[in-house]
Design an enzyme around this catalytic site. Structure first.
Site, short mmCIF file in Angstrom:
data_model
loop_
_atom_site.label_atom_id
_atom_site.label_comp_id
_atom_site.label_asym_id
_atom_site.label_seq_id
_atom_site.Cartn_x
_atom_site.Cartn_y
_atom_site.Cartn_z
N GLY A 64 0.85 -1.19 0.00
CA GLY A 64 0.00 0.00 0.00
C GLY A 64 0.88 1.23 0.00
N ARG B 281 2.29 -3.72 12.68
CA ARG B 281 1.71 -3.87 14.01
C ARG B 281 2.31 -5.13 14.63
NH1 ARG B 281 0.42 0.66 13.92
NH2 ARG B 281 -1.62 1.62 14.16
N GLU C 132 2.24 -4.18 23.30
CA GLU C 132 2.83 -2.89 23.69
C GLU C 132 2.13 -2.35 24.93
OE1 GLU C 132 2.93 -0.19 20.33
OE2 GLU C 132 3.74 -1.78 19.08
N HIS D 298 7.87 2.17 18.83
CA HIS D 298 6.75 2.58 17.98
C HIS D 298 6.86 4.07 17.59
CE1 HIS D 298 2.34 1.46 16.88
NE2 HIS D 298 2.87 2.28 15.98
P1 NAP Z 1 -2.32 0.93 3.25
O1 NAP Z 1 -1.97 1.96 2.23
O2 NAP Z 1 -3.73 0.57 3.50
O3 NAP Z 1 -1.46 -0.38 2.91
C1 NAP Z 1 -1.69 -1.64 3.46
C2 NAP Z 1 -1.66 -2.67 2.34
O4 NAP Z 1 -1.77 -3.97 2.92
C3 NAP Z 1 -2.84 -2.51 1.37
O5 NAP Z 1 -2.38 -2.63 0.04
C4 NAP Z 1 -3.75 -3.66 1.78
O6 NAP Z 1 -4.57 -4.11 0.73
C5 NAP Z 1 -2.74 -4.71 2.16
N1 NAP Z 1 -3.32 -5.79 2.94
C6 NAP Z 1 -4.39 -5.75 3.80
N2 NAP Z 1 -4.64 -6.98 4.29
C7 NAP Z 1 -3.72 -7.81 3.73
C8 NAP Z 1 -3.48 -9.21 3.83
N3 NAP Z 1 -4.25 -9.99 4.61
N4 NAP Z 1 -2.48 -9.73 3.12
C9 NAP Z 1 -1.72 -8.95 2.32
N5 NAP Z 1 -1.91 -7.62 2.17
C10 NAP Z 1 -2.89 -7.06 2.88
O7 NAP Z 1 -1.73 1.37 4.67
P2 NAP Z 1 -0.39 2.20 4.99
O8 NAP Z 1 -0.71 3.62 5.11
O9 NAP Z 1 0.68 1.74 4.06
O10 NAP Z 1 -0.11 1.65 6.47
C11 NAP Z 1 0.10 0.26 6.70
C12 NAP Z 1 0.12 -0.04 8.18
O11 NAP Z 1 1.32 0.43 8.75
C13 NAP Z 1 -0.97 0.64 9.02
O12 NAP Z 1 -2.19 -0.07 8.98
C14 NAP Z 1 -0.36 0.67 10.40
O13 NAP Z 1 -0.76 -0.47 11.13
C15 NAP Z 1 1.13 0.61 10.15
N6 NAP Z 1 1.82 1.88 10.53
C16 NAP Z 1 2.74 1.85 11.52
C17 NAP Z 1 3.43 3.00 11.87
C18 NAP Z 1 4.45 2.98 12.95
O14 NAP Z 1 4.54 3.97 13.69
N7 NAP Z 1 5.25 1.96 13.09
C19 NAP Z 1 3.15 4.20 11.21
C20 NAP Z 1 2.21 4.19 10.19
C21 NAP Z 1 1.55 3.02 9.87
P3 NAP Z 1 -6.07 -3.49 0.60
O15 NAP Z 1 -5.91 -2.03 0.37
O16 NAP Z 1 -6.64 -4.23 -0.55
O17 NAP Z 1 -6.76 -3.78 1.91
C1 GLV Z 2 1.01 4.35 13.65
O1 GLV Z 2 1.36 3.27 14.04
C2 GLV Z 2 -0.12 4.55 12.80
O2 GLV Z 2 -0.84 3.60 12.49
O3 GLV Z 2 -0.32 5.72 12.42
#
Ligand code: NAP
Ligand code: GLV
Ligand code: GLV
Length: 334
Positions: free
Chosen positions: A157, A240, A269, A287
């Site tokens: 994504g 996560r 966490e 995090h």
């Molecule tokens: P995003 O654009 O929605 O990307 C997630 C991708 O994963 C999408 O292409 C989604 O497909 C795919 N996906 C969903 N379920 C799946 C599965 N079962 N198997 C394979 N692929 C799957 O989200 P993003 O903005 O990149 O963020 C991703 C995640 O990063 C967030 O949800 C959050 O938990 C984490 N995050 C962590 C931090 C941190 O501080 N460490 C910061 C920001 C985000 P679909 O669109 O078809 O559902």
């Molecule tokens: C951070 O982990 C977020 O999902 O924005």
């Protein structure tokens, strides 16, 4: 007209609070920590909106405690697994998140973790501080080349693709796995190839996780998957914690199924599996994926704008449960 009332569960950058305060009566929690459950349940009572953090579990009980006025839950994060979205939808409550503004910041952190574990930066830092540096050595802190290696991106994504953009500059071979393929044009742009998860695990030098936490991604990486990875490979998790079976990961790191890992997120966490703390081949971060000054400010503004729009009866720009609009129209709430 009565000004809507809003509870913000912890102090966020002022820019966001100001936006909310321009339209609402706002109460910001002054508790310096993750808000204890009891306080959360008390504070949300009668509110029209809640602006919350990923550390707040917003479930049926919280929505019940808030009462029938609650119209919007604005998460100060892109991931929203902390919110029971189905329950919110049933109750006609809009849920919003903060996508996009944190993409590059989080990818930077994932990249930094990958570089750190590959080149043993944290271990090396500890070594120098301990006064152990006796001069250049042929075999001191040998690590793994990132340049030219194969990067496997799980979840292609926003953040996953931002990793692929960085990989171009490191001349990496990029593999990705997702629920569906992206358009060919994007694959070409990033020189990324779609492969099934087992193939990605078997061939990547670095596996980086970027899926949301859902029922389907819980323990997506467990013992079986870790055993599929190469012994010289590394796992990077900025998605996560529960996407990885942390106990299996500890065994993988201790018994050498893989060479190392770098984690920004943990299964329970703020608890960290105690054994992880003892291992040298893992880099740990608390995090901080989106933690840059600029990005945390943008997230505050975005969460606030989502919340205010919803309370003004408009469709907030980052609504995660659009199904809710149908229900609201039926009930004459729109
Ligand atoms: P995003 O654009 O929605 O990307 C997630 C991708 O994963 C999408 O292409 C989604 O497909 C795919 N996906 C969903 N379920 C799946 C599965 N079962 N198997 C394979 N692929 C799957 O989200 P993003 O903005 O990149 O963020 C991703 C995640 O990063 C967030 O949800 C959050 O938990 C984490 N995050 C962590 C931090 C941190 O501080 N460490 C910061 C920001 C985000 P679909 O669109 O078809 O559902
Ligand atoms: C951070 O982990 C977020 O999902 O924005
Ligand atoms: C290392 O410092 C080198 O000059 O090769």
């Amino acid at each position: 007209m009565r000004r809507p009332t809003v509870f913000i569960t912890r102090r966020i950058p002022e820019e966001g609070i100001r936006i909310v305060a321009s339209f609402c009566e706002v109460e910001v929690s002054d508790f310096d920590g993750v808000l204890p459950r009891k306080m959360l349940l008390e504070k949300v009572q009668g509110k029209d909106g809640i602006l919350c953090l990923l550390t707040d579990t917003i479930d049926r009980e919280v929505m019940e405690a808030a009462g029938p006025n609650l119209k919007v839950i604005a998460n100060y994060a892109v991931g929203y697994n902390n919110i029971d979205v189905e329950e919110a939808t049933r109750r006609g409550i809009m849920v919003t998140n903060t996508p996009g503004v944190l993409t590059e910041t989080t990818a930077d952190l994932a990249w930094a973790l990958m570089m750190s574990v590959a080149r043993r930066i944290v271990e090396a830092d500890r070594f120098v501080r301990a006064g152990k540096f006796r001069g250049w050595e042929p075999m001191l802190f040998l690590g793994t080349d990132v340049y030219g290696a194969t990067l496997g991106i799980v979840g292609f994504g926003r953040i996953g693709q931002a990793m692929a953009r960085r990989a171009l500059g490191f001349d990496m071979t990029v593999l990705y796995y997702d629920l569906q393929r992206v358009p060919e044009e994007i694959e070409r742009q990033y020189r990324a190839r779609f492969v099934p998860l087992p193939e990605l695990l078997q061939t990547s030098d670095f596996v980086s996780l970027h899926v949301p936490l859902t029922k389907d991604t819980y323990h997506l990486i467990g013992e079986r998957e870790l055993r599929m990875m190469k012994q010289e490979a590394y796992l990077i998790n900025t998605a996560r914690g529960p996407v990885v079976d942390e106990k299996a990961l500890v065994r993988a790191l201790r018994e050498g199924w893989i060479r190392g890992a770098a984690l920004d997120v943990f299964e329970r966490e703020p608890e960290v599996e105690p054994e992880l703390l003892e291992l040298e081949n893992v880099v740990l971060a608390p995090h901080i994926g989106s933690a840059s000054y600029a990005t945390r400010t943008k997230m505050a503004e975005m969460a606030a704008e989502n919340l205010v729009k919803a309370l003004q009866g408009e469709i907030p720009p980052n609504l995660v449960n659009p199904e809710v609009l149908k229900g609201r129209a039926h009930r004459g709430l729109s």
